[in-house]
Design an enzyme around this catalytic site. Structure first.
Site, PDB file in Angstrom:
ATOM      1  N   ASP A 133       0.578  -1.290   0.084  1.00 40.52           N
ATOM      2  CA  ASP A 133       0.091  -0.164   0.017  1.00 40.52           C
ATOM      3  C   ASP A 133       0.567   1.394   0.204  1.00 40.52           C
ATOM      4  OD1 ASP A 133      -1.813   1.700   0.438  1.00 40.52           O
ATOM      5  OD2 ASP A 133      -2.315   1.044   1.986  1.00 40.52           O
TER       6      ASP A 133
ATOM      7  N   HIS B  81      -8.898  -0.577  -7.893  1.00 40.27           N
ATOM      8  CA  HIS B  81      -8.746   0.025  -7.411  1.00 40.27           C
ATOM      9  C   HIS B  81      -6.871   1.103  -8.054  1.00 40.27           C
ATOM     10  CE1 HIS B  81      -8.746   2.956  -3.530  1.00 40.27           C
ATOM     11  NE2 HIS B  81      -7.366   2.632  -3.219  1.00 40.27           N
TER      12      HIS B  81
END
Length: 491
Positions: free
Chosen positions: A305, A399
């Site tokens: 991330d 995403h």
């Protein structure tokens, strides 16, 4: 869980002093620190920033052995004072920008109860890492992500106004500067709690901001920036108003949990009589040295991330993140706007997906963060590439596709979050997720357009719930002899 006001007390009395970095990342005009100090953070954090990471301890020891030996001999000869950092051997903090080998010695006080054999014990660079409080920008924006953090909002006390707010910011700034330098807090009244007595600065940062309501409370409505207008509503919002917004906002980060907690208590004590805690949230990131090599962090969904965070080496980094010197209002020059969101991750639902299904939601491989179109973590996704079945390898609602700046009119923000876990809720589900913090020169050109795009079709959104929100104007850093917000409050 996220807390509404805790009690206030505690201050700092005896914290060991760490050596300063030769060049603080917060003092550089165009690139507050090298890109190696800031890897990005972005998958389910929706926007996030990379956590501070350490190198392999054994490799670091081998590389710095000569320097540490020299430091040790010099330390013994120089007769260091009792203000010395205590830690374990290693050079983890070198990755975070510590000067030299970052070593020293823990020495018991004469006649004190220091542990036998403490003389000559080498220090950890983790504890010696230090960030300057004073500078062009406030600390805690481009600083490497820390392992421990606290977010707090305060409301001014009834009857408190501009004068009381100025006095509070002056006290807070002085306390933050001393704590970040590894010095005693010297807060008014009472003795120190000794919580962080044996620790060095440990990359402590303290950051201050103003909420929309602050300006009416202080009679400064004409100075309120247009960029501080309330955020629009989003479909994933399930916001608790008691855990949102606030007159004042404080962000604390450190590599040591006790150092972070000690700063929290000191600032709470300084606020007594002037402001009351509205809400408090506590977070964490991966600890430095936890991986064999520096890596982008993972979030609580297990995804790498932060791959595409803006980097200071990019020519438009400062323009995207900081208000320019000739920007409006003038008191925000060098400042930034922080969007703060408590994002609950619906982990029970997420973990029912197969690994392949999770990867298609994100658009990246879970193992190494590489795009599903091929390459490595830092390879640009080939958004039009298809597989043998003719389907796009990176799905239209992935995403990673939706959050790309080139899919959002160039909108970008610096993401620097903490994860959180506040136990199990009444339904037996983990109350866990992301304390999302993003920084931008203008939220209408950063967070807002990206979140609107996510609202319209992000595959990840069904696994997230936004439970608290805040937008804060974070002014530029204070010069020596000044306090944060002085140009606003005394202008």
């Amino acid at each position: 869980m996220a807390q509404k006001p805790p009690t206030e007390h505690g201050a700092r009395d005896a914290v060991q002093k760490g050596r300063r970095k030769e060049s603080s990342q917060e003092q550089r005009d165009d690139s507050p620190q090298g890109s190696r100090d800031r890897s990005a953070s972005g998958a389910a954090r929706t926007p996030g920033a990379a956590d501070a990471r350490g190198a392999d301890a054994r490799g670091a020891d081998a590389r710095g052995a000569d320097a540490r030996g020299a430091d040790a001999r010099g330390a013994e000869g120089a007769g260091f004072s009792r203000r010395r950092l205590l830690g374990t051997a290693g050079a983890t903090g070198l990755v975070l920008g510590a000067a030299g080998a970052g070593t020293g010695y823990a020495v018991g006080e004469a006649g004190g109860s220091g542990e036998s054999g403490a003389e000559g014990r080498p220090l950890s660079a983790l504890g010696t890492d230090m960030v300057m409080f004073h500078g062009k920008h406030q600390p805690g924006i481009t600083t490497p992500m820390q392992a421990h953090g606290h977010l707090l909002a305060f409301d001014l006390a009834p009857g408190a106004g501009r004068k009381e707010a100025a006095a509070l910011l002056r006290r807070w700034s002085g306390t933050a500067a001393r704590l970040m330098a590894g010095e005693p807090a010297a807060t008014a009244g009472g003795r120190d709690t000794d919580v962080a007595r044996d620790a060095g600065p440990s990359l402590l940062t303290v950051t201050f901001g103003f909420g929309h309501s602050f300006f009416a409370r202080t009679g400064l409505e004409r100075s309120r920036p247009d960029a501080l207008d309330p955020l629009p509503d989003f479909s994933a919002d399930r916001l608790d108003k008691g855990l949102s917004n606030g007159d004042l906002w404080v962000q604390i980060g450190a590599q040591d949990a006790l150092v972070a907690f000690h700063a929290l208590r000191a600032l709470q004590k300084e606020a007594a009589g002037a402001a009351r805690v509205r809400w408090q949230m506590n977070g964490f990131n991966r600890s430095p040295g936890a991986t064999a090599r520096p890596m982008t962090t993972r979030n609580l969904m297990g995804q790498i991330d932060g791959t595409n965070n803006p980097k200071p080496s990019e020519k438009d980094f400062a323009r995207r993140v900081f208000v320019p010197e000739d920007g409006a209002p003038a008191w925000m020059a060098g400042g930034s706007y922080a969007v703060v969101r408590r994002i609950r991750m619906l982990l029970d639902d997420w973990e029912q997906l197969s690994g392949g299904e999770q990867e298609r939601v994100i658009g990246r491989r879970k193992s190494d963060g590489a795009p599903l179109s091929g390459g490595t973590e830092t390879t640009d996704p080939r958004l039009e590439k298809t597989g043998p079945d003719g389907e796009l390898l990176v799905p239209l609602d992935a995403h990673a596709r939706i959050t790309r700046p080139d899919q959002n009119g160039g909108a970008a923000m610096l993401r620097r979050p903490f994860s959180f876990h506040d136990g199990i809720d009444a339904d037996g589900e983990p109350d866990a997720g992301l304390l999302f913090i993003c920084w931008q020169a203008d939220p209408l050109r950063g967070f807002v357009p990206v979140q609107r795009k996510l609202d319209r079709g992000d595959a990840l959104s069904k696994f997230l719930r936004h439970e608290a929100s805040g937008l804060f104007a974070v002014p530029g850093g204070a010069a020596q002899g000044e306090y944060v917000g002085q140009r606003l409050l005394e202008g």
